[in-house]
Design an enzyme around this catalytic site. Structure first.
Site, PDB file in Angstrom:
ATOM      1  N   ASN A  30       6.752  35.502 -14.035  1.00 49.79           N
ATOM      2  CA  ASN A  30       5.770  34.424 -14.177  1.00 49.79           C
ATOM      3  C   ASN A  30       4.396  35.095 -14.259  1.00 49.79           C
ATOM      4  OD1 ASN A  30       4.098  32.238 -13.978  1.00 49.79           O
ATOM      5  ND2 ASN A  30       4.950  31.453 -12.057  1.00 49.79           N
ATOM      6  N   ARG A  47       8.561  32.552 -17.535  1.00 45.38           N
ATOM      7  CA  ARG A  47       7.981  31.208 -17.503  1.00 45.38           C
ATOM      8  C   ARG A  47       6.837  31.205 -18.506  1.00 45.38           C
ATOM      9  NH1 ARG A  47       3.973  28.475 -13.214  1.00 45.38           N
ATOM     10  NH2 ARG A  47       4.011  26.415 -14.151  1.00 45.38           N
ATOM     11  N   HIS A  83       4.938  21.309 -15.536  1.00 39.45           N
ATOM     12  CA  HIS A  83       5.873  21.334 -14.396  1.00 39.45           C
ATOM     13  C   HIS A  83       7.288  20.952 -14.826  1.00 39.45           C
ATOM     14  CE1 HIS A  83       2.576  20.475 -11.154  1.00 39.45           C
ATOM     15  NE2 HIS A  83       2.798  21.772 -11.240  1.00 39.45           N
ATOM     16  N   GLY A 110       1.722  19.754  -5.339  1.00 46.00           N
ATOM     17  CA  GLY A 110       1.324  21.063  -4.809  1.00 46.00           C
ATOM     18  C   GLY A 110      -0.164  21.231  -5.022  1.00 46.00           C
ATOM     19  N   ASN A 111      -0.621  22.467  -5.284  1.00 46.92           N
ATOM     20  CA  ASN A 111      -2.027  22.632  -5.667  1.00 46.92           C
ATOM     21  C   ASN A 111      -2.267  21.903  -6.982  1.00 46.92           C
ATOM     22  OD1 ASN A 111      -3.092  24.198  -3.541  1.00 46.92           O
ATOM     23  ND2 ASN A 111      -1.961  25.965  -4.323  1.00 46.92           N
ATOM     24  N   ARG A 144      -8.521  20.025  -8.963  1.00 50.85           N
ATOM     25  CA  ARG A 144      -8.625  19.316 -10.256  1.00 50.85           C
ATOM     26  C   ARG A 144      -8.825  17.820 -10.031  1.00 50.85           C
ATOM     27  NH1 ARG A 144      -3.109  21.667 -12.649  1.00 50.85           N
ATOM     28  NH2 ARG A 144      -3.277  23.595 -11.474  1.00 50.85           N
ATOM     29  N   GLU A 181      11.887  26.968  -9.189  1.00 56.78           N
ATOM     30  CA  GLU A 181      11.737  27.169 -10.624  1.00 56.78           C
ATOM     31  C   GLU A 181      12.340  28.499 -11.075  1.00 56.78           C
ATOM     32  OE1 GLU A 181       7.687  25.656 -12.030  1.00 56.78           O
ATOM     33  OE2 GLU A 181       7.560  25.528  -9.868  1.00 56.78           O
TER      34      GLU A 181
END
Ligand code: ADP
Length: 403
Positions: free
Chosen positions: A8, A92, A182, A212-213, A243, A387
């Site tokens: 990732n 990913r 996601h 999550g974040n 965000r 994931e």
């Protein structure tokens, strides 16, 4: 052993896991961090209790991969003798645009396409392409690489869910539409939930809340994503750590004028200075917000209220979109751990027949558990996401299909 390396890559980091797919165990995992800045490696071998933390120079992703080869094959972090033991590498990749609707075997053309899609995801796709090229250099010749796209799961959304109300030409000429993100997580947890419920995915209507974040909610009807809260970028939808989530577009242009921001500066403002952080003034971490709210901090309480209220509205909206709802699931750092958020969302949902066991909710963390009562018309579950495991499973499946 059937070994799959999962990668990732971000602009300055390269997270990895080496999985033994015979029993799906993690042989080693870690992160090459601060790439292009200075460089730091953290590497863990869970079975031996080994933890390595070392400053290393990582001018580019290539040096990070070279170090990864070294630490996997030598010294106290060693788990394999040579890279040729690795069957395949799964990456990913954030954006597959409309081009990649499923997990794909990587060729030079695929890497070029991923790089070209950087226009839609500048922060993520270019590093993904860099990592794919750098990884190829250190792998044993012929080791397949596979790309698992974060957007792919949402390619089943109908136009009524993914089109914006902008002129159609912006979709045609610039591919401006909702993509959703996601996807790997939503796909993993909805499958895990159907297994836990003992019902086929094709018969279930699920609202999947990955909190999550970064947070997103997806309506999954019969195993397919039919709508999701993140949009053209991962900025849309819910209030997140830093965000802002959905805001009136006119508020955006107004704030730009007031602050004298360029488009880039406004984007940074909405991505990094807003959300829990900007709203509460406390921090971006859900734990800090919950603690401050419990101590009577009004802005922290409003932040929590906004989040739970938004999630509630999406659950109601997606139940309407799917004409029914069998289960709600919570995943991600907040979804799996925060009883405050789960409890806040499920409170006063009796009109939908939702009833959770408060006691069970309050002391369950990070486990696959049903937290709704037997009377609840809709089942409510905590489903831990993984994931990396899904990427590894997909990677093996695609490699064997292409043999
Ligand atoms: P990312 O989106 O970066 O993968 P995570 O899924 O790890 O993030 O989620 C991070 C969020 O999870 C943070 O807001 C953190 O406060 C929250 N979180 C983690 N553990 C707990 C906990 N025990 N209780 C409440 N919130 C938690």
């Amino acid at each position: 052993m059937n070994l799959v390396l999962v990668v990732n890559a971000g602009s300055s980091s390269l997270k990895y896991q080496l999985l033994n797919m015979d029993d799906e165990s993690v042989l080693a995992k870690g992160n090459c961090d601060r790439i292009g800045i200075d460089g730091h490696l953290s590497h863990k071998v869970p079975s031996k209790g080994v933890e390595i933390s070392e400053d290393v120079s990582f001018p580019t992703h290539t040096e990070a991969f070279e170090k990864l080869v070294e630490v996997l094959t030598s010294g106290e972090g060693k788990v394999i003798d040579s890279m040729s033991e690795i069957s395949a590498v799964g990456h990913r990749v954030v954006h597959g645009g409309e081009l990649y609707k499923e997990t794909t075997l990587v060729t030079d053309k695929v890497i070029e396409d991923i790089d070209a899609l950087s226009e839609l995801a500048p922060v993520h796709n270019h590093p993904n392409a860099l990592a794919l090229r750098a990884c190829k250099k250190v792998l044993a010749p012929g080791t397949p690489q596979v790309a698992v796209f974060d957007t792919a799961f949402h390619q089943t959304m109908p136009p009524k869910a993914y089109m914006f109300g902008l002129p159609y030409e912006d979709y045609k000429n610039y591919q401006v539409r909702k993509y959703g993100f996601h996807g790997t997580s939503h796909r993993f947890v909805t499958k895990a939930l159907s297994d836990a419920m003992g019902k086929p995915l094709s018969e279930l209507k699920i609202v999947s809340c990955h909190l999550g974040n970064g947070s997103s909610i997806t309506a999954v009807d019969g195993g397919k994503s039919v709508d999701t809260t993140m949009g053209f970028t991962p900025l849309d939808g819910l209030l997140m750590g830093t965000r802002c989530g959905s805001v009136d577009p006119s508020a955006v242009t107004y704030v730009m004028e007031k602050h004298g921001f360029s488009a880039h500066e406004m984007s940074e403002y909405m991505n990094k200075k807003s959300g829990f952080l900007g709203m509460s003034g406390v921090g971006s971490d859900n734990r800090e917000i919950c603690a401050a709210a419990a101590e009577g901090n009004e802005r922290a309480q409003i932040t929590l209220d906004i989040l739970t209220y938004q999630i509630k509205k999406y659950i109601g909206g997606y139940a309407a979109a799917m004409n029914g709802l069998d289960a709600i699931l919570f995943t991600g750092g907040i979804g799996e751990n925060s009883s405050e958020v789960r409890g806040g969302v499920c409170k006063d949902m009796s009109y939908m027949g939702i009833e959770i066991d408060e006691e069970l909710n309050s002391h369950t963390r990070g486990k696959l558990v049903k937290i709704s009562t037997e009377n609840s018309k809709v089942e409510v579950w905590i489903v831990p996401t993984n994931e990396e495991l899904l990427i590894a499973r997909d990677t093996l499946a695609v490699v064997s299909e292409n043999k």
